[in-house]
Design an enzyme around this catalytic site. Sequence first.
Site, mmCIF file in Angstrom:
data_model
loop_
_atom_site.group_PDB
_atom_site.id
_atom_site.type_symbol
_atom_site.label_atom_id
_atom_site.label_comp_id
_atom_site.label_asym_id
_atom_site.label_seq_id
_atom_site.Cartn_x
_atom_site.Cartn_y
_atom_site.Cartn_z
ATOM 1 N N ASP A 4 -7.963 -3.524 7.899
ATOM 2 C CA ASP A 4 -6.918 -2.493 7.925
ATOM 3 C C ASP A 4 -6.260 -2.477 9.299
ATOM 4 O OD1 ASP A 4 -5.326 -0.538 6.769
ATOM 5 O OD2 ASP A 4 -6.667 1.104 7.285
ATOM 6 N N ARG A 23 -21.166 16.596 -9.194
ATOM 7 C CA ARG A 23 -20.663 16.848 -10.553
ATOM 8 C C ARG A 23 -19.388 16.067 -10.854
ATOM 9 N NH1 ARG A 23 -22.010 22.399 -9.321
ATOM 10 N NH2 ARG A 23 -23.960 22.993 -10.352
ATOM 11 N N HIS A 74 -5.663 5.891 -1.802
ATOM 12 C CA HIS A 74 -4.939 7.092 -1.367
ATOM 13 C C HIS A 74 -4.786 8.011 -2.578
ATOM 14 C CE1 HIS A 74 -3.888 6.022 2.787
ATOM 15 N NE2 HIS A 74 -3.883 4.785 2.345
ATOM 16 N N ILE A 117 -7.428 9.140 11.309
ATOM 17 C CA ILE A 117 -7.607 7.734 11.626
ATOM 18 C C ILE A 117 -6.349 6.973 11.217
ATOM 19 C CG2 ILE A 117 -8.948 5.664 11.096
ATOM 20 C CD1 ILE A 117 -11.359 7.515 10.687
ATOM 21 N N GLU A 170 0.863 -1.182 0.000
ATOM 22 C CA GLU A 170 0.000 0.000 0.000
ATOM 23 C C GLU A 170 0.904 1.239 0.000
ATOM 24 O OE1 GLU A 170 -3.594 1.986 2.686
ATOM 25 O OE2 GLU A 170 -2.375 0.358 3.499
#
Length: 426
Positions: free
Chosen positions: A301, A253, A221, A336, A150
């Site tokens: 996670d 939009r 991300h 977080i 990641e």
Amino acid sequence: MPGKTTDTPRITKFTNCRLVRGSSLVEQDLWIDSLTGKILKDQEAFYELHLSPDQIIDLGGRILAPGLIDVQINGAQGFDFSVPCETKEEYDEGLRMVNRGLARTGVTSYLPTLVSSTAEVYHKVLPSLGPKGANHLPKDGAEVLGAHAEGPFINSGRNGIHKSEVLQSAQTFEDLLSVYGADNMGSASPIKMITAAPEVGNMMAQIPEIVKRGIIYSIGHSDATYEQAVSATHQGARMVTHLFNAMRPFYHRNPGVFGLLGQSERRRPYYGVIADGIHLHPTSIKIAYNAHPDGLILVTDAMRLCGLPDGVYEWTNGERIVKTGARLTLEGSDKIAGSSATLIECVNNFRRWSNASTPDAINAVTATPARLLGLEGIKGSLEAGADADLVVLGETNDPYSGNTLTVDQVWKFGVKIHDTDKIAAV
């Protein structure tokens, strides 16, 4: 099958149980073989192979499901996958400790996930995180299916707790090889999935080569627009990492990455959801599930702080994490910092919030991640020939949280590796 001992029953028959079959719970027996580590065809085993059970286990109406699969977990039991040890042997022992701990929560397979790090870290730890396959011993617990990298090719504006100074942008594929290591990106390499922002640098052009090497490309991300996200799927992206978190918010939009769930069925990616009650509002999860139920994969996670007491802990990049119950935040901010929930807790939360059926909630941590990983019929399944990775689920009715699934037994390759002593063989 490695790990079988002379006192391990070879053929086990489960009876008086409900099997997860697609979107249904079916009352049916299940036979497994600890020698091959596989699920058997019960009729063939009895009538053609003339096998008889060495033990019969009456599950008392419990649910028998495939072992749970977590495709995004950063550590557990005090061990962090992104922190090298002094020796490879020490790191591998820490990994086995995590494996045994995860097995007690019902997880039998997973992708150890590395946060954005330096090239030195990847080169040190990735050789330990490749798929173990037949070399994995049941007694060692959960099985590593390969690594999930990641970062570090993510958007600095959507980095979350990833340290900004280690982030990079790739202009050529050589940039990826330099960071991860050429030996770690082959067809039989340790890396199984890469989370990267397609809009950063020239990453969009690298997606086809990543996919060609048998590695899943996941959008995450990222500040990608809807159009950029669609382009990434055209290039081969098949997954979205923790949907809604650390990405451009939905806007009427410009729906951003979330807009991919509105694509045609052929183009809609799989997507991870952290149903810990902290990362996402329950309604956000319900909206995503209703938009694309077949693509939802529950992930934890989870960090190394899982199972540790509340307090302040050192983080991998010199900063510190505050643990308050399941909530983990970066010290001095409200960012977080991952999760400390278990996968079965996420399943229970998801069932309550989405109104998904019990089988469909279980599929989100078994059959669906298995399809993503190209392991359909091997993992996440109770079909004959699949690996005998199983979890026996009990049900309790809590007056506050309602119907709750509990992990009563866990089996790996046909061998019982965790038991709460609530079930006895007959």
